[in-house]
Design a protein around this motif. Structure first.
Motif, short mmCIF file in Angstrom:
data_model
loop_
_atom_site.label_atom_id
_atom_site.label_comp_id
_atom_site.label_asym_id
_atom_site.label_seq_id
_atom_site.Cartn_x
_atom_site.Cartn_y
_atom_site.Cartn_z
N GLY A 184 0.85 -1.18 -0.21
CA GLY A 184 0.02 -0.24 0.20
C GLY A 184 0.82 1.01 0.26
N SER A 185 2.10 0.92 -0.28
CA SER A 185 2.98 2.00 0.21
C SER A 185 3.55 2.39 -1.42
CB SER A 185 4.19 2.47 1.32
OG SER A 185 4.10 1.89 2.07
N THR A 186 4.62 3.44 -1.54
CA THR A 186 5.12 3.95 -3.16
C THR A 186 6.66 3.72 -2.63
OG1 THR A 186 2.86 4.45 -3.18
CG2 THR A 186 5.41 5.55 -4.96
N PHE A 187 7.38 3.00 -3.70
CA PHE A 187 8.74 2.91 -3.61
C PHE A 187 9.30 4.10 -5.16
CE2 PHE A 187 12.56 1.55 -5.95
CZ PHE A 187 12.70 2.19 -5.12
N VAL A 188 9.29 5.27 -4.23
CA VAL A 188 10.16 6.61 -5.26
C VAL A 188 11.64 6.20 -5.95
CG1 VAL A 188 10.45 8.94 -5.64
CG2 VAL A 188 8.29 7.71 -4.51
#
Length: 152
Positions: A112-116
């Motif tokens: 549910g997170s984002t890898f940037v």
């Protein structure tokens, strides 16, 4: 013989942002960077450029002004690529092209997170100080991005 220390001319920094991809991607527009990057005073489109070219002026709080040109943008693959086309004061190197990529984390403890990932490829005349400064600025901006998304 040059006394310059050989160095890599690329940098990549990354972070896991505790927010869904849609919330993070919404801020990854060159003209909107001032909404999260605390070092920027303002960012806006430059008028008078080609209708086919997106050029954005970034004015930093320290007085530095960069004009950046969007080279690529994909809402499907969630990335933008941009280059610096003018700088005041002038840069100590010839060129840099940067890419920001966002990926949804779909499993594990960060689901549910984002890898940037924010990378930069510099011309061969960039020295170790330039690369370390770019590394620091990317880390700082990614932390700012995480903070901005958490406030929403």
């Amino acid at each position: 013989m040059s006394s310059r220390i050989p160095t890599s001319t690329s940098v990549t920094e990354s972070a896991v942002i505790n927010a869904p991809l849609s919330a993070v991607w919404h801020l990854i527009k060159l003209q909107d960077f001032h909404h999260f990057w605390t070092k920027l005073e303002k960012s806006h489109h430059v008028k008078g450029t080609s209708h086919e070219t997106d050029v954005v002026k970034w004015t930093f709080k320290d007085g530095t002004v960069l004009e950046v040109k969007q080279e690529e943008h994909s809402t499907i693959d969630h990335f933008i690529t941009y280059s610096v086309i003018t700088a005041t004061p002038a840069l100590s190197y010839t060129s840099v092209i940067s890419t920001i990529r966002c990926f949804a984390v779909t499993s594990g403890q960060h689901e549910g997170s984002t890898f940037v990932q924010w990378s930069g490829n510099f011309s061969s005349d960039a020295d170790a100080g330039v690369i370390e400064d770019a590394r620091f600025k990317r880390k700082e901006a990614l932390a700012d991005l995480a903070t901005a998304v958490a406030k929403k």
